[in-house]
Design a protein around this motif. Structure first.
Motif, PDB file in Angstrom:
ATOM      1  N   GLN A 104       0.641  -1.230  -0.168  1.00 31.58           N
ATOM      2  CA  GLN A 104       0.122  -0.287   0.273  1.00 31.58           C
ATOM      3  C   GLN A 104       0.411   1.720  -0.033  1.00 31.58           C
ATOM      4  O   GLN A 104       0.298   2.597  -0.353  1.00 31.58           O
ATOM      5  CB  GLN A 104      -0.633  -0.105   0.871  1.00 31.58           C
ATOM      6  N   LYS A 130       1.960   1.604  -3.724  1.00 33.98           N
ATOM      7  CA  LYS A 130       0.973   2.328  -4.147  1.00 33.98           C
ATOM      8  C   LYS A 130       0.622   3.874  -3.374  1.00 33.98           C
ATOM      9  O   LYS A 130       0.295   5.215  -4.586  1.00 33.98           O
ATOM     10  CB  LYS A 130      -0.086   1.694  -4.235  1.00 33.98           C
ATOM     11  N   ASP A 164       2.133  -0.463  -8.410  1.00 36.67           N
ATOM     12  CA  ASP A 164       1.971  -2.199  -7.682  1.00 36.67           C
ATOM     13  C   ASP A 164       3.110  -2.941  -8.053  1.00 36.67           C
ATOM     14  O   ASP A 164       3.900  -3.198  -8.923  1.00 36.67           O
ATOM     15  CB  ASP A 164       1.276  -2.160  -9.158  1.00 36.67           C
TER      16      ASP A 164
END
Length: 276
Positions: free
Chosen positions: A40, A43, A49
């Motif tokens: 996360q 991201k 990703d």
């Protein structure tokens, strides 16, 4: 086409630092991160990703293991069968390679690259650079590297990747694995970190004995600055007779007579055994 890099541990503290710098390059990067918080973070902060291990390793030219020393051997053995001949595996520390934790594959390259971190005495003028104590961001730092195994032709790629992940770069030094182990954990951790911890203990003791905390800190850090500049020849100068006498009598009070044995290979090996 540019080389493909598989970055393991991409969402960790070191991995994110490397990811930021790799985004500035032309390398094709596949990010691998097992932890949900790390994925996360990549991201949210970088718009990156993560991919599966198999996808990352598919036709990878360089595999960077930005993971803890304690699991490098395990992960290296798990991915080794998936690596094509000629793949470069890059380690960020000499500990696991020195300890013999890497798979025995003669057809792949092992390259180690470790930062020196920005020096205390430097010519940085920008605020961001002056406060970049770790490096790999705004401040220039030197790097150390070793081609542990592989063809001489692999050096240029390894150094180029090292300069990318640790940029901006001051100087680049080529060493052996043993020399890198002498520097860390020997010089940087066993000696430097230990003595700095002792200096902090000494400052705390002066505070306990009644010296105001802010005064003790200013006094110690100020003397570290000027004494260090003289000791490391940053400026011309000499200590007073009183200071030289304090060193002469202080060193045997603080240090064992055989303390330089921490650099013996057996001592380095034992230190690395504890680390890994």
């Amino acid at each position: 086409m540019s080389e493909k890099i598989a970055l393991f541990g991409a969402g960790g503290k070191m991995g994110v630092r490397l990811s930021k710098n790799l985004l500035k390059s032309n390398y094709r990067v596949a990010h691998v991160e097992p932890g949900a918080p790390g994925r996360q973070r990549l991201k949210d902060e970088l718009g990156v990703d993560c991919v599966s291990i198999d996808e990352a390793l598919d036709n990878a030219d360089v595999v960077i293991l930005a993971i803890p020393d304690t699991i490098i051997g395990k992960i290296a053995h798990e991915i080794s069968p998936k690596l094509k001949a000629g793949t470069m595996v890059m380690l960020l520390d000499a500990a696991a390679p020195f300890a013999g934790h890497l798979p025995d594959r003669k057809d792949i390259t092992y390259f180690i690259a470790h930062p020196c971190h920005p020096t205390i005495y430097n010519d940085e003028v920008e605020e961001a650079a002056r406060r970049d104590y770790f490096g790999g961001g705004a401040a220039k730092q030197s790097i150390t590297s070793s081609l542990m195994q592989g063809p001489e032709s692999a050096w240029d790629l390894g150094e180029a990747v090292a300069k990318t992940i640790y940029q901006p770069i001051k100087d680049s030094y080529r060493l052996t694995v043993d020399q890198m182990a002498i520097l860390e954990p020997g010089l940087s951790e066993t000696v430097c970190a230990t003595l700095l911890a002792v200096m902090r203990d000494a400052m705390d003791e002066t505070i306990r004995r009644g010296v105001p905390e802010k005064c003790a800190r200013d006094f110690l850090l100020g003397h570290m600055n000027i004494l260090g500049a003289v000791i490391f020849n940053e400026i011309p100068g000499a200590f007073s007779d009183a200071c030289n006498k304090a060193i002469t009598f202080g060193k045997p009070r603080l240090m064992r007579d055989d303390w330089l044995k921490v650099f013996d290979r057996e001592e380095i090996a034992e230190s690395i055994r504890r680390i890994t």
